[in-house]
Scaffold this motif. Sequence first.
Motif, PDB file in Angstrom:
ATOM      1  N   LEU A  54       0.831  -1.202   0.000  1.00  0.00           N
ATOM      2  CA  LEU A  54       0.000   0.000   0.000  1.00  0.00           C
ATOM      3  C   LEU A  54       0.868   1.255   0.000  1.00  0.00           C
ATOM      4  N   GLU A  55       1.884   1.250   0.829  1.00  0.00           N
ATOM      5  CA  GLU A  55       2.794   2.393   0.881  1.00  0.00           C
ATOM      6  C   GLU A  55       3.584   2.509  -0.424  1.00  0.00           C
ATOM      7  N   LYS A  56       4.004   1.370  -0.957  1.00  0.00           N
ATOM      8  CA  LYS A  56       4.741   1.362  -2.222  1.00  0.00           C
ATOM      9  C   LYS A  56       3.893   1.954  -3.346  1.00  0.00           C
ATOM     10  N   ALA A  57       2.615   1.608  -3.376  1.00  0.00           N
ATOM     11  CA  ALA A  57       1.729   2.137  -4.415  1.00  0.00           C
ATOM     12  C   ALA A  57       1.600   3.650  -4.295  1.00  0.00           C
ATOM     13  N   LYS A  58       1.478   4.151  -3.074  1.00  0.00           N
ATOM     14  CA  LYS A  58       1.365   5.597  -2.863  1.00  0.00           C
ATOM     15  C   LYS A  58       2.616   6.320  -3.360  1.00  0.00           C
ATOM     16  N   VAL A  59       3.784   5.814  -2.982  1.00  0.00           N
ATOM     17  CA  VAL A  59       5.046   6.465  -3.332  1.00  0.00           C
ATOM     18  C   VAL A  59       5.293   6.391  -4.839  1.00  0.00           C
ATOM     19  N   GLU A  60       5.086   5.195  -5.414  1.00  0.00           N
ATOM     20  CA  GLU A  60       5.408   5.018  -6.829  1.00  0.00           C
ATOM     21  C   GLU A  60       4.421   5.768  -7.728  1.00  0.00           C
ATOM     22  N   ALA A  61       3.170   5.885  -7.298  1.00  0.00           N
ATOM     23  CA  ALA A  61       2.200   6.633  -8.100  1.00  0.00           C
ATOM     24  C   ALA A  61       2.569   8.113  -8.130  1.00  0.00           C
ATOM     25  N   LEU A  88       4.422   3.326 -20.422  1.00  0.00           N
ATOM     26  CA  LEU A  88       3.326   2.366 -20.408  1.00  0.00           C
ATOM     27  C   LEU A  88       3.663   1.147 -19.557  1.00  0.00           C
ATOM     28  N   HIS A  89       4.893   0.705 -19.629  1.00  0.00           N
ATOM     29  CA  HIS A  89       5.339  -0.439 -18.827  1.00  0.00           C
ATOM     30  C   HIS A  89       5.223  -0.122 -17.330  1.00  0.00           C
ATOM     31  N   GLU A  90       5.659   1.060 -16.942  1.00  0.00           N
ATOM     32  CA  GLU A  90       5.577   1.457 -15.534  1.00  0.00           C
ATOM     33  C   GLU A  90       4.119   1.616 -15.096  1.00  0.00           C
ATOM     34  N   PHE A  91       3.301   2.182 -15.977  1.00  0.00           N
ATOM     35  CA  PHE A  91       1.885   2.366 -15.661  1.00  0.00           C
ATOM     36  C   PHE A  91       1.201   1.017 -15.456  1.00  0.00           C
ATOM     37  N   GLU A  92       1.524   0.062 -16.300  1.00  0.00           N
ATOM     38  CA  GLU A  92       0.938  -1.274 -16.170  1.00  0.00           C
ATOM     39  C   GLU A  92       1.346  -1.927 -14.849  1.00  0.00           C
ATOM     40  N   GLY A  93       2.600  -1.756 -14.474  1.00  0.00           N
ATOM     41  CA  GLY A  93       3.049  -2.303 -13.202  1.00  0.00           C
ATOM     42  C   GLY A  93       2.284  -1.726 -12.021  1.00  0.00           C
ATOM     43  N   LEU A  94       2.012  -0.435 -12.067  1.00  0.00           N
ATOM     44  CA  LEU A  94       1.232   0.202 -11.012  1.00  0.00           C
ATOM     45  C   LEU A  94      -0.208  -0.300 -11.001  1.00  0.00           C
ATOM     46  N   THR A 130      -8.408   5.437  -4.382  1.00  0.00           N
ATOM     47  CA  THR A 130      -8.866   6.616  -5.119  1.00  0.00           C
ATOM     48  C   THR A 130      -7.829   7.729  -5.058  1.00  0.00           C
ATOM     49  N   ASP A 131      -7.237   7.927  -3.891  1.00  0.00           N
ATOM     50  CA  ASP A 131      -6.191   8.950  -3.750  1.00  0.00           C
ATOM     51  C   ASP A 131      -4.973   8.608  -4.605  1.00  0.00           C
ATOM     52  N   ILE A 132      -4.618   7.336  -4.618  1.00  0.00           N
ATOM     53  CA  ILE A 132      -3.481   6.901  -5.447  1.00  0.00           C
ATOM     54  C   ILE A 132      -3.808   7.114  -6.919  1.00  0.00           C
ATOM     55  N   ALA A 133      -5.032   6.722  -7.308  1.00  0.00           N
ATOM     56  CA  ALA A 133      -5.436   6.843  -8.707  1.00  0.00           C
ATOM     57  C   ALA A 133      -5.439   8.294  -9.173  1.00  0.00           C
ATOM     58  N   ALA A 134      -5.647   9.223  -8.247  1.00  0.00           N
ATOM     59  CA  ALA A 134      -5.637  10.641  -8.616  1.00  0.00           C
ATOM     60  C   ALA A 134      -4.284  11.046  -9.187  1.00  0.00           C
ATOM     61  N   ASN A 135      -3.217  10.399  -8.719  1.00  0.00           N
ATOM     62  CA  ASN A 135      -1.876  10.684  -9.245  1.00  0.00           C
ATOM     63  C   ASN A 135      -1.656  10.092 -10.635  1.00  0.00           C
ATOM     64  N   LEU A 136      -2.482   9.121 -10.999  1.00  0.00           N
ATOM     65  CA  LEU A 136      -2.314   8.454 -12.297  1.00  0.00           C
ATOM     66  C   LEU A 136      -3.327   8.929 -13.329  1.00  0.00           C
ATOM     67  N   LEU A 137      -4.288   9.704 -12.875  1.00  0.00           N
ATOM     68  CA  LEU A 137      -5.379  10.118 -13.749  1.00  0.00           C
ATOM     69  C   LEU A 137      -4.883  10.857 -14.986  1.00  0.00           C
TER      70      LEU A 137
END
Length: 623
Positions: A54-61, A88-94, A130-137
């Motif tokens: 969970l923390e990794k997803a927040k930081v990497e996003a 795209l590769h990094e986005f897919e990993g996230l 949702t907060d994480i996804a906001a960084n990827l939107l």
Amino acid sequence: MTPIHFSKSDLVFGGIAHSAGDAASHDSRLGELPNWNLADLYPSQNGPEFLGDLEKAKVEAASFQDKWKGKLEAACTQTGATGLGQALHEFEGLEDLIGRIGSYAGLTYYGDMTDPAKGKFFADISAAITDIAANLLFFGLELNRVEDNLLESAMQQDAAAGHFRPWIEDLRKEKPFQLDDRIEQLFLEKSQTGAAAWNRLFNETIASLRFPVDGEEVPLEAALDKLQEPDPETRRTVAATIGKVFKDNIRIFTQITNTLAKDKEISDRWRGFKDIADSRHLSNRVEGEVVDALASAVKAAYPRLSHRYYKMKARWLGMDQLNYWDRNAPLPETPAQLVPWEEARQIVLSAYQDFAPEMAAITQDFFDKNWIDAPTRAGKAPGAFAHPTVPSAHPYVLVNYLGKPRDVMTLAHELGHGVHQVLAGKQGALMCSTPLTLAETASVFGEMLTFRALLAKTKDKAERKAMLAQKVEDMINTVVRQIAFYEFERKLHTARKDGELTSEQIGELWLSVQQESLGPAIRISEGYECWWAYIPHFIHSPFYVYAYAFGDCLVNSLYAVYQNAAEGFQQKYFELLKAGGTKHYAELLKPFGLDATDPSFWDKGLSMIEGLIDELEALDKAD
């Protein structure tokens, strides 16, 4: 997060599957029922593995946004570490990482939706995602602002970017309907207090309802199960009980329905969708006129399918007209059969093995590795579904297994989804998800394989009649009733544009489509007007329901090809499943000589149902 595919074969009474409630899980005749092992995702919700991811997803996003936002146009002119392919590769990993987190939270919640701690866990993780996804939107929005020729050049020059061509081309279809970045972010963040919150309220309200049956307070699933009892008085009293409980709670279901319908209208209006179902058609990657042709074909077939069948069934049950609670009553010839879990397992595996050993081998993992949750229990999500989770993990299947023949068909259906999800997973997190136009193919096909295998072994005439009748009823529930549900949604969402609807108005819309689809052989009386209230597809996925009719008719045509095919059908079939979301359904059906854009295509699928009714009628005349 990839979508959950709910069972279609369970849509017997309305729109959700049914199970028998708390006591049934203790029926020793079923044998030992498996519980799924979510440790394959995470050992626990408070463990270092889950909290670390969970923390990794927040930081990497956040890092992903810093690295790529405002730079995608430049990335289209480069390759390697600074090129679009790398982004795209990094986005897919996230996407895979976030999907794993979300899947674990969701499956934990669905195991007991009445547990406040699990509800809080699910809500908190959903908010965090949702907060994480906001960084990827920004990624999809910005990519869609890149000029076509520049993006095409990037896919041709950079093999890593070219690999994602199907995903990019799908994304471009969303371009006409995307809004300003800030508005998109607002829509995303407010979804937590909007549609998602109302969905959760619906789930937990349904899970908490109790119905007085035989001196006990039982969940909805147990009450619905009683509608398959041989005793007509039991069916009548239980139907009245269900209707009363729905009516006592109709205010909250009316509020949920009105709110979500208005929420959808606002979103559609802002995005520029013309028709109330256009957003669903877009996500399904299907043309509206194809769905219109399907709906028209099914509605034209009402008299020769549902109307004709229910008239026959009324005669078999010694009635001039069936009551609505008699629709799924067992025939007098139906054996009082209970199928233990181990027998169900062997039935499905044997049917899959006869078709293709690879299909059985994949299915075996679900049984051997605890990828299935089968017992009924208090608070568990009703019905059945298959959840693909993410490609780095594996799918999970939820059923509420009671040992009835329909439960075996449900198991075959969900495991068909599971096989599809395993095979499509090889496409990666961005391209594994199959649009609903084909998402029901493997499930319905697996169910048909199982039915045909059982029917071929049935020599007793009465038992064969009962099996055929049950299959016809399942197909009517899948095709006729789902198109009726689609028509109900169209009427409801259209009427909602003119103002809030009362419970009585919604009930009138519901009864109008039910009477039309079921026909004169079914008597719809007082008490049934509230039965729209518990159907989750109307709440979770507006206009989802036509996918079941689409899938059933498509599979009927596909199965006819299989019956007449020379060698090689299985290989083409597996290629279809492995494609995931990388190809349009029309392209995937071409090797089988099928064209769903041809209006006459749907008549071919419907003719198989009609053929089974013909066979039943012939058996009836031979008696």
